[in-house]
Design a protein around this motif. Structure first.
Motif, PDB file in Angstrom:
ATOM      1  N   ASP A 295       0.834  -1.199   0.000  1.00 36.55           N
ATOM      2  CA  ASP A 295       0.000   0.000   0.000  1.00 36.55           C
ATOM      3  C   ASP A 295       0.872   1.253   0.000  1.00 36.55           C
ATOM      4  O   ASP A 295       2.000   1.231   0.473  1.00 36.55           O
ATOM      5  N   ALA A 296       0.303   2.325  -0.497  1.00 36.17           N
ATOM      6  CA  ALA A 296       1.014   3.604  -0.475  1.00 36.17           C
ATOM      7  C   ALA A 296       1.391   3.941   0.959  1.00 36.17           C
ATOM      8  O   ALA A 296       0.584   3.777   1.879  1.00 36.17           O
ATOM      9  N   GLY A 297       2.633   4.358   1.157  1.00 33.61           N
ATOM     10  CA  GLY A 297       3.102   4.763   2.473  1.00 33.61           C
ATOM     11  C   GLY A 297       3.724   3.658   3.299  1.00 33.61           C
ATOM     12  O   GLY A 297       4.259   3.918   4.377  1.00 33.61           O
ATOM     13  N   GLU A 298       3.694   2.438   2.802  1.00 35.23           N
ATOM     14  CA  GLU A 298       4.302   1.333   3.569  1.00 35.23           C
ATOM     15  C   GLU A 298       5.822   1.306   3.401  1.00 35.23           C
ATOM     16  O   GLU A 298       6.362   1.693   2.367  1.00 35.23           O
ATOM     17  N   LEU A 299       6.481   0.772   4.434  1.00 35.72           N
ATOM     18  CA  LEU A 299       7.918   0.476   4.380  1.00 35.72           C
ATOM     19  C   LEU A 299       8.035  -1.002   4.713  1.00 35.72           C
ATOM     20  O   LEU A 299       7.879  -1.410   5.869  1.00 35.72           O
ATOM     21  N   VAL A 300       8.218  -1.803   3.670  1.00 34.21           N
ATOM     22  CA  VAL A 300       8.171  -3.259   3.834  1.00 34.21           C
ATOM     23  C   VAL A 300       9.577  -3.829   3.706  1.00 34.21           C
ATOM     24  O   VAL A 300      10.291  -3.537   2.738  1.00 34.21           O
ATOM     25  N   GLY A 301       9.986  -4.623   4.679  1.00 35.65           N
ATOM     26  CA  GLY A 301      11.275  -5.316   4.618  1.00 35.65           C
ATOM     27  C   GLY A 301      11.120  -6.594   3.813  1.00 35.65           C
ATOM     28  O   GLY A 301      10.180  -7.359   4.033  1.00 35.65           O
ATOM     29  N   LEU A 302      12.014  -6.807   2.862  1.00 33.94           N
ATOM     30  CA  LEU A 302      12.012  -8.057   2.089  1.00 33.94           C
ATOM     31  C   LEU A 302      13.264  -8.818   2.508  1.00 33.94           C
ATOM     32  O   LEU A 302      14.384  -8.357   2.263  1.00 33.94           O
ATOM     33  N   ILE A 303      13.047  -9.933   3.193  1.00 32.82           N
ATOM     34  CA  ILE A 303      14.177 -10.673   3.747  1.00 32.82           C
ATOM     35  C   ILE A 303      14.164 -12.111   3.224  1.00 32.82           C
ATOM     36  O   ILE A 303      13.232 -12.528   2.530  1.00 32.82           O
ATOM     37  N   GLY A 304      15.189 -12.845   3.604  1.00 30.58           N
ATOM     38  CA  GLY A 304      15.315 -14.240   3.183  1.00 30.58           C
ATOM     39  C   GLY A 304      16.782 -14.560   2.998  1.00 30.58           C
ATOM     40  O   GLY A 304      17.578 -13.659   2.742  1.00 30.58           O
ATOM     41  N   PRO A 305      17.141 -15.842   3.120  1.00 29.33           N
ATOM     42  CA  PRO A 305      18.558 -16.218   2.996  1.00 29.33           C
ATOM     43  C   PRO A 305      19.114 -15.905   1.608  1.00 29.33           C
ATOM     44  O   PRO A 305      18.353 -15.657   0.665  1.00 29.33           O
ATOM     45  N   ASN A 306      20.432 -15.950   1.478  1.00 29.62           N
ATOM     46  CA  ASN A 306      21.076 -15.746   0.181  1.00 29.62           C
ATOM     47  C   ASN A 306      20.497 -16.693  -0.848  1.00 29.62           C
ATOM     48  O   ASN A 306      20.285 -17.859  -0.563  1.00 29.62           O
ATOM     49  N   GLY A 307      20.238 -16.175  -2.035  1.00 23.33           N
ATOM     50  CA  GLY A 307      19.753 -17.018  -3.124  1.00 23.33           C
ATOM     51  C   GLY A 307      18.256 -17.268  -3.076  1.00 23.33           C
ATOM     52  O   GLY A 307      17.723 -18.049  -3.860  1.00 23.33           O
ATOM     53  N   SER A 308      17.533 -16.574  -2.183  1.00 22.82           N
ATOM     54  CA  SER A 308      16.097 -16.851  -2.062  1.00 22.82           C
ATOM     55  C   SER A 308      15.259 -16.111  -3.117  1.00 22.82           C
ATOM     56  O   SER A 308      14.055 -16.333  -3.209  1.00 22.82           O
ATOM     57  N   GLY A 309      15.892 -15.224  -3.903  1.00 22.62           N
ATOM     58  CA  GLY A 309      15.175 -14.604  -5.011  1.00 22.62           C
ATOM     59  C   GLY A 309      14.831 -13.140  -4.836  1.00 22.62           C
ATOM     60  O   GLY A 309      14.120 -12.556  -5.671  1.00 22.62           O
ATOM     61  N   LYS A 310      15.352 -12.511  -3.781  1.00 23.78           N
ATOM     62  CA  LYS A 310      14.996 -11.118  -3.479  1.00 23.78           C
ATOM     63  C   LYS A 310      15.466 -10.159  -4.590  1.00 23.78           C
ATOM     64  O   LYS A 310      14.691  -9.339  -5.077  1.00 23.78           O
ATOM     65  N   THR A 311      16.729 -10.284  -4.960  1.00 23.10           N
ATOM     66  CA  THR A 311      17.260  -9.384  -5.996  1.00 23.10           C
ATOM     67  C   THR A 311      16.565  -9.634  -7.326  1.00 23.10           C
ATOM     68  O   THR A 311      16.207  -8.680  -8.041  1.00 23.10           O
ATOM     69  N   THR A 312      16.333 -10.890  -7.651  1.00 19.40           N
ATOM     70  CA  THR A 312      15.636 -11.208  -8.905  1.00 19.40           C
ATOM     71  C   THR A 312      14.252 -10.560  -8.913  1.00 19.40           C
ATOM     72  O   THR A 312      13.827  -9.981  -9.912  1.00 19.40           O
TER      73      THR A 312
END
Ligand SMILES: Nc1ncnc2c1ncn2[C@@H]1O[C@H](COP(=O)(O)OP(=O)(O)O)[C@@H](O)[C@H]1O
Ligand SMILES: [Mg+2]
Length: 239
Positions: free
Chosen positions: A27-44
């Motif tokens: 939603d507009a105004g959110e600050l969401v952390g995207l976490i997960g171990p290395n290779g879990s697909g975050k950068t992709t």
């Protein structure tokens, strides 16, 4: 309606499924952390959100309208900005001029650009180096300047991939403070970081990925104490 809706995104590299049906809404105004171990697909996933990679399946909606398949410049124009992918810092131009040039390129008039540049220099504690060429800055100061350039015209959603990695603790403090205060003013962010204390401090909500899937999406403290999340990190370290 959500600002950003990620629906069943799939990305394969040969036999490897880097993102495997990831879905969440921001939603507009959110600050969401995207976490997960290395290779879990975050950068992709951030690459797909910012148009650097095309998904093999699923869709992304911005204000309810499909936006997957657009180029990074087109997405930036619509306010989806992956820092620091499109940042232009000119090394032989000083700090204040870098900010002014960025602002003018984005259509601000001279007075407004100067006003915003001054505010950003203060927020990012670049006062002492404002007249120095960007090429003379430390790595951390350069990142702070890149924040400034990106925020001369704030994006609708800022995508940050490990902004604190290899940054001096003082710079990390300044960056964290900047993200917090901009969030308080309504700025929307997705923040990828391995720094759990920072994620807890800054992000009310976290999404955890493992092996390309979203395994939990909840208030950050709930996510970090979740058994599957702990298992995913332990598994990642043992591998
Ligand atoms: N361009 C690529 N070509 C092949 N495999 C890739 C590519 N980009 C990422 N991968 C693979 O996709 C998986 C997810 O990577 P990544 O998105 O970088 O994870 P994270 O950012 O969570 O560490 C990893 O197994 C990685 O090796
Ligand atoms: Mg990554």
């Amino acid at each position: 309606m959500s600002l950003l809706s990620v629906r069943g995104i799939v990305k394969r590299y040969g036999g490897l499924t880097a993102v495997d049906g990831a879905s969440f809404d921001i939603d507009a105004g959110e600050l969401v952390g995207l976490i997960g171990p290395n290779g879990s697909g975050k950068t992709t996933l951030l690459n797909i959100l910012s148009g650097l990679a095309e998904p093999d399946g699923g869709e992304i909606l911005l204000d309810g309208a499909p936006c997957h398949g657009l180029k990074p410049e087109q997405l930036a124009h619509r306010g989806v900005m992956r820092m620091f992918q499109l940042t232009r810092v000119f090394r032989r131009m000083n700090v204040i001029d870098n900010l002014l040039v960025a602002g003018r390129a984005l259509g601000l008039d001279g007075a407004e650009a100067l006003n915003r540049a001054d505010t950003l220099i203060e927020e990012l504690r670049l006062d002492a180096v404002r007249a120095l060429d960007a090429g003379q800055l430390s790595g951390g100061q350069m990142k702070l300047l890149e924040f400034g350039v990106c925020f001369m015209v704030p994006p609708r959603i800022a995508l940050l991939d490990e902004p604190f990695a290899a940054v001096h603790p003082t710079m990390k403090e300044i960056m964290g403070g900047f993200i917090r205060s901009r969030h308080e003013q309504g700025q929307t962010f997705i923040l990828v970081s391995h720094d759990m204390p920072v994620i807890v401090e800054l992000c009310p909500r976290a999404v955890c990925m493992n092996a390309g899937k979203v395994i939990i999406d909840a208030p950050t403290r709930t996510v970090l104490s979740n058994a599957d999340v702990i298992e995913a990190y332990l598994g990642g370290q043992a591998a």
